[in-house]
Scaffold this active site. Structure first.
Site, PDB file in Angstrom:
ATOM      1  N   GLY A  36      81.666  74.174  -5.119  1.00 24.15           N
ATOM      2  CA  GLY A  36      81.593  72.927  -4.440  1.00 24.15           C
ATOM      3  C   GLY A  36      83.001  72.094  -4.321  1.00 24.15           C
ATOM      4  CB  ALA A  54      77.363  72.540  -7.523  1.00 26.83           C
ATOM      5  CD  GLU A  84      80.496  79.086  -4.571  1.00 28.42           C
ATOM      6  OE1 GLU A  84      80.442  77.910  -4.303  1.00 28.42           O
ATOM      7  OE2 GLU A  84      81.192  79.838  -4.604  1.00 28.42           O
ATOM      8  CD  GLU A 138      81.030  75.311  -0.606  1.00 31.23           C
ATOM      9  OE1 GLU A 138      80.428  75.869   0.169  1.00 31.23           O
ATOM     10  OE2 GLU A 138      80.229  75.031  -2.028  1.00 31.23           O
TER      11      GLU A 138
END
Length: 280
Positions: free
Chosen positions: A114, A66, A139, A117
């Site tokens: 991300g 991200a 994270e 993900e």
């Protein structure tokens, strides 16, 4: 200039390639999420497609994660702008997961945060033999937990022990270990990666993987009790509490936990340290 390029192969498998302009890596910004959503909206309306492969034109990178700038500048927990950013990504991944044909991520580099993900919202993942392949959810090293479904989709794919290890340490897996743990279906040469991913979308494996991924998490209650604190403890708590819930409800649990951590003093301190380390 577009960050996504679409090509449809003669076998009816679409290949959507991430290639963010002006950047060495693909990074999940609000603009990239918006373009990704528009591409999925166009694909779902097509009746000529047999599958979808997500690929990257960036050497050594699938999607790096991200855009951290919004999180670094959040005024505090439960920030409306951060919520909007998270909900945007969740909406796009829900559309990816609901496509009426199998999907596969072709990973030949870093798929982190991300980026992973996105990959685990696909039905399958294939990795290249590039030594830069790394799949992880780091994270926790930023005082956060995954915010785009990682605490729920990952254990549904690899089981709770591997998921808990990845969530609490932030350490990534290389291609061979990812295959051994069930995170990727196959490791192939980088040159054959897109072809291998396309073959999997057209095989029964693609549909079978989707059914397993949307089911409950088994074995979450059997995790060995370990001393965990902060974001690591929160990641495991959310994973365990979401285990018996339908996926959408479980992800909603994750979202609220993420928003409590994002913008906290601890998280902003760790993100600042991460930015500083990249300048050295």
């Amino acid at each position: 200039m577009s960050a996504l390029q679409l090509a449809v192969r003669p076998d009816g498998v679409a290949v959507l390639t991430f290639d963010q302009p002006g950047s060495r890596a693909n990074v999940l910004t609000a603009d990239l999420w918006a373009e990704f959503e528009a591409a999925l909206d166009a694909l779902v309306a097509r009746t000529d497609l047999k599958g979808l492969v997500l690929a990257s034109a960036k050497p050594g990178v699938f999607i790096a994660g991200a855009d951290l700038n919004l999180l670094a500048n959040a005024p505090g927990p439960n920030d409306p702008a951060v919520r909007g950013f998270i909900e945007q990504g969740l909406r796009v991944l829900e559309k990816l997961e609901a496509l009426p044909f199998p999907t596969c991520a072709a990973i030949d580099g870093a798929a982190l945060g991300g980026g992973l993900e996105v990959a685990i919202a696909c039905d399958c993942r294939v990795a290249g033999d590039n030594p830069k392949v790394r799949l992880g959810l780091p994270e926790v090293t930023l005082g956060l937990i995954p915010g785009w479904g990682g605490t729920q989709r990952l254990p549904r794919i690899v089981g709770t022990e591997t998921a808990a290890e990845m969530l609490t340490t932030g350490r990534p897996l290389d291609a061979a270990v990812a295959a051994a743990r069930g995170l990727v279906s196959q490791v192939t040469t980088s040159a054959e990666l897109t072809e291998a991913a396309a073959r999997i979308t057209a095989s029964p494996h693609g549909s079978d993987a989707r059914a397993r991924k949307l089911g409950p998490i088994h074995g979450a209650g059997a995790l060995a009790p370990l001393e965990r604190t902060g974001a690591a403890a929160e990641a495991v708590r959310v994973m365990v509490e979401g285990a018996a819930l339908p996926l959408k409800q479980a992800i909603a649990l994750e979202t609220e936990a993420f928003l409590r951590l994002a913008g906290s003093d601890e998280s902003k301190r760790l993100i600042a340290a991460f930015f500083a380390s990249r300048k050295k």
